[in-house]
Design an enzyme around this catalytic site. Structure first.
Site, short mmCIF file in Angstrom:
data_model
loop_
_atom_site.label_atom_id
_atom_site.label_comp_id
_atom_site.label_asym_id
_atom_site.label_seq_id
_atom_site.Cartn_x
_atom_site.Cartn_y
_atom_site.Cartn_z
N GLU A 270 0.89 -1.17 0.00
CA GLU A 270 0.00 0.00 0.00
C GLU A 270 0.91 1.20 0.00
OE1 GLU A 270 -3.28 -0.13 -0.25
OE2 GLU A 270 -2.96 -2.28 -0.43
N CYS A 307 -2.27 8.37 4.28
CA CYS A 307 -2.23 7.99 2.86
C CYS A 307 -3.49 8.47 2.14
CB CYS A 307 -2.09 6.49 2.73
SG CYS A 307 -3.21 5.62 3.80
P1 NAP Z 1 9.20 4.28 3.27
O1 NAP Z 1 10.34 5.20 3.17
O2 NAP Z 1 8.78 3.58 2.04
O3 NAP Z 1 9.57 3.22 4.40
C1 NAP Z 1 8.70 2.16 4.79
C2 NAP Z 1 9.53 0.95 5.23
O4 NAP Z 1 10.09 0.32 4.10
C3 NAP Z 1 10.69 1.32 6.14
O5 NAP Z 1 10.78 0.34 7.15
C4 NAP Z 1 11.89 1.28 5.23
O6 NAP Z 1 13.03 0.86 5.90
C5 NAP Z 1 11.48 0.21 4.23
N1 NAP Z 1 12.08 0.45 2.91
C6 NAP Z 1 12.01 1.58 2.18
N2 NAP Z 1 12.65 1.42 1.01
C7 NAP Z 1 13.13 0.16 1.00
C8 NAP Z 1 13.89 -0.62 0.08
N3 NAP Z 1 14.31 -0.11 -1.08
N4 NAP Z 1 14.20 -1.89 0.40
C9 NAP Z 1 13.81 -2.41 1.59
N5 NAP Z 1 13.11 -1.73 2.51
C10 NAP Z 1 12.76 -0.46 2.22
O7 NAP Z 1 7.89 5.03 3.79
P2 NAP Z 1 7.70 5.98 5.04
O8 NAP Z 1 8.45 7.26 4.80
O9 NAP Z 1 7.97 5.22 6.27
O10 NAP Z 1 6.11 6.31 4.95
C11 NAP Z 1 5.54 7.37 4.22
C12 NAP Z 1 4.84 6.86 2.95
O11 NAP Z 1 3.93 5.82 3.27
C13 NAP Z 1 4.00 7.91 2.23
O12 NAP Z 1 4.30 7.88 0.87
C14 NAP Z 1 2.56 7.46 2.46
O13 NAP Z 1 1.63 7.83 1.49
C15 NAP Z 1 2.72 5.99 2.52
N6 NAP Z 1 1.62 5.36 3.22
C16 NAP Z 1 0.73 4.61 2.50
C17 NAP Z 1 -0.35 4.00 3.15
C18 NAP Z 1 -1.36 3.16 2.40
O14 NAP Z 1 -2.14 2.48 3.03
N7 NAP Z 1 -1.35 3.18 1.09
C19 NAP Z 1 -0.50 4.15 4.54
C20 NAP Z 1 0.44 4.92 5.23
C21 NAP Z 1 1.50 5.51 4.55
P3 NAP Z 1 14.01 1.92 6.62
O15 NAP Z 1 13.18 2.94 7.30
O16 NAP Z 1 14.80 1.07 7.55
O17 NAP Z 1 14.82 2.55 5.54
#
Ligand code: NAP
Length: 533
Positions: A270, A307
């Site tokens: 998501e 989100c």
């Molecule tokens: P993120 O940067 O994508 O990080 C999420 C998790 O994924 C973290 O634990 C991160 O690890 C890991 N991760 C990121 N890139 C990775 C990669 N290339 N390989 C392996 N693991 C990876 O997101 P965020 O900044 O925490 O959250 C904000 C985003 O979430 C916004 O874009 C928002 O819209 C979205 N969101 C979507 C929903 C939905 O239901 N659609 C709900 C809530 C939030 P590390 O932190 O250890 O790097």
């Protein structure tokens, strides 16, 4: 409430055993005080990751055979143990997110409700979608065999905790509850921003697993401060599916990694969304001021860190639109800014906001810039024309935080073109009066192609947890638009259909036996019935 003081250890949970073998350590951060929290967390080592997956894999053989009543007891015990954490959980949550106590308690309530909903679902049993076609031995030219189908768990699942939902979409959140309900062991890749909240919830799950005598390894919680732990987990041969909530960049990276495995596995991610809101002319004329007030609140709710935040407002030019924009601007500036989850999220907000507002065609309508505390976000609304929006892909990107872009279209056709040019979204909203809706059937049809949920005269923020909810949508809002990440239907991500052909009744699972002792609704020879055969 039971109030006691629990000391955080910074350990991983490998099954029910706390473990801290890794040499990489990190701390979480309190964005309100702009300082580190004291606990030192140990990132999971490769050996700990392998152990957690091996345990999950052996637990699966037993867990998949455990009946609905026992799985329900496990899920209910998790909910109870989470409540038993009392104020320690709330305090830790607040110290790791900058979010207020009311939000922490609300999210805890939602988490517990989700666990109980899945407990009810599996205790009842019909979720397996039992489908039976009895044999016709004398059919010509060939006899028809007896075939019986049901959903079975897919295997060990890796769940990535979400930054903005430390409880409801993290350790014991919706993905975990759904996977455990399905019969899949879960390995959580804890979100580094709220590792302490994750540890407390992991301790609750561990207690619940022991209380209800679940197989060792049914749940593990792994800490990480970078992307390597997640990458290793997604590539592990014994992991069979992944649940992720986060950015498009992160979700897409994991999807690609999973697709490159010798055995590709599904990644249910998501991701980001800008959630278009369409303001129709009559609604703007009759209710524009009221809508502006409602939307000022929706844009800034939770510092825009949802989100489903309304990132895009679409309308046709008109004096009533000008009045709406003026009121939205003044209402927005009346709202006190709030704290973001982490300095990195604030930094990303500032960068993305700057990228959007520095585009030559963008006009900033209102921006809160006065005396912002450290890690607090200033809300902003900006404006472009429909043709400018269509021509510039940068304007289509999510700005995660309290920002919204107003797209002013010259007529209905341009509004339709804007919607036709959007990427996939979690939600779309129509603000309109009943009579004018019929004039916009084509627009509605275009919008419904792009979204997972369409809202009439409301706000996209606020996601109800119930079986009819769809939280998901066409790519890039999710990686598989066929499934919801919220509500009990989300269990379908963690199962596969399985058929028994000509199997003796006594060897069939209880859901498929002739006697239907669970009394569940089944499709028998194309008729939905609770009857036995
Ligand atoms: P993120 O940067 O994508 O990080 C999420 C998790 O994924 C973290 O634990 C991160 O690890 C890991 N991760 C990121 N890139 C990775 C990669 N290339 N390989 C392996 N693991 C990876 O997101 P965020 O900044 O925490 O959250 C904000 C985003 O979430 C916004 O874009 C928002 O819209 C979205 N969101 C979507 C929903 C939905 O239901 N659609 C709900 C809530 C939030 P590390 O932190 O250890 O790097």
């Amino acid at each position: 409430m039971i109030s006691k003081t629990i000391t955080l250890t910074g350990h991983n949970y490998i099954g029910t055993t706390p473990s801290a073998k890794g040499s990489t350590t990190f701390q979480t951060f309190n964005p309100q005080t702009n300082s580190n929290n004291p606990t030192v967390f140990h990132e999971a080592s490769s050996e700990e990751i392998n152990r957690a997956v091996a345990l999950a894999s052996s637990a699966f053989e037993q867990f998949k055979t455990i009946d609905g009543a026992r799985k329900a007891a496990f899920l209910r015990a998790i909910a109870e143990e989470i409540m038993n954490l009392g104020d320690d959980l709330i305090d830790t949550y607040c110290s790791e997110t900058g979010l207020p106590e009311g939000r922490a308690k609300g999210e805890r309530g939602r988490t517990v409700f989700q666990l109980q909903s899945f407990a009810d679902l599996v205790a009842e049993g019909a979720w397996v979608e039992a489908t039976i076609d009895t044999a016709i031995p004398d059919r010509t030219p060939a006899p028809k065999p007896d075939l019986r189908r049901m959903n079975v768990p897919i295997g060990p699942v890796v769940v990535f905790g979400a930054s903005n939902f430390p409880l409801a979409y993290s350790t014991a959140g919706g993905d975990t509850a759904a996977a455990l309900a399905a019969g899949c062991p879960v390995i959580v890749k804890s979100h580094p921003m709220h590792a302490g909240t994750g540890e407390l919830v992991a301790s609750a799950i561990s207690k619940a697993a022991q209380r209800t005598e679940m197989p060792e390894g049914v749940f593990s919680n792994l800490n990480s401060s970078g992307i390597e732990v997640g990458q290793q987990l997604v590539q592990h041969a014994q992991v069979k599916a992944v649940g992720f909530t986060g950015s498009i960049k992160g979700g897409r990276a994991l999807l690609d990694l999973a697709a490159k495995r010798p055995e590709p596995i599904p990644v249910f991610a998501e991701m980001g969304s800008i959630n278009p809101v369409i303001l129709l002319p009559d609604a703007l004329k009759t209710r524009g001021i009221e809508l502006a007030k409602t939307y000022a609140n929706s844009i800034t709710l939770g510092t825009g860190q949802f989100c489903t935040n309304p990132g895009l407002l679409l309308a046709i030019e008109d004096p009533s639109l000008d009045a709406f924009i003026n009121t939205l601007a003044s209402e927005l500036l009346e709202i006190a800014p709030s704290c973001m989850l982490h300095p990195n999220i604030k930094k990303a907000y500032d960068t993305n906001k700057e990228r959007l507002t520095s585009q030559s065609e963008v006009t900033v309508i209102a921006e809160y810039t006065e005396s912002l505390q450290t890690n607090y976000a200033g809300q902003v609304i900006s404006k472009v024309t429909g043709s400018q929006f269509i021509a510039n892909p940068t304007l289509h990107h999510e700005v995660f935080g309290p920002s919204s872009l107003i797209v002013v279209c010259k007529d209905k056709q341009e509004l339709e073109s804007v919607v036709a040019n959007l990427e996939g979204q979690l939600t779309g909203t129509i603000l309109g009066n009943n009579l004018e809706i019929n004039e916009y059937n084509y627009l509605l049809s275009l919008l419904s192609n792009k979204v997972g949920r369409i809202i009439f005269n409301g706000v996209p923020t606020g996601v109800e947890v119930c079986p009819s909810m769809v939280h998901g949508g066409p790519y890039p809002s999710s990686t598989d638009a066929r499934f919801s990440a919220v509500g009990t239907s989300s269990i379908k991500r963690w199962v596969r259909p399985f058929s028994y052909q000509n199997w003796p009744n006594e060897l069939l699972p209880i859901e498929l036996k002739n006697e239907n002792s669970l009394g569940i609704l089944r499709l028998v020879n194309n008729v939905l019935t609770n009857d036995h055969i």
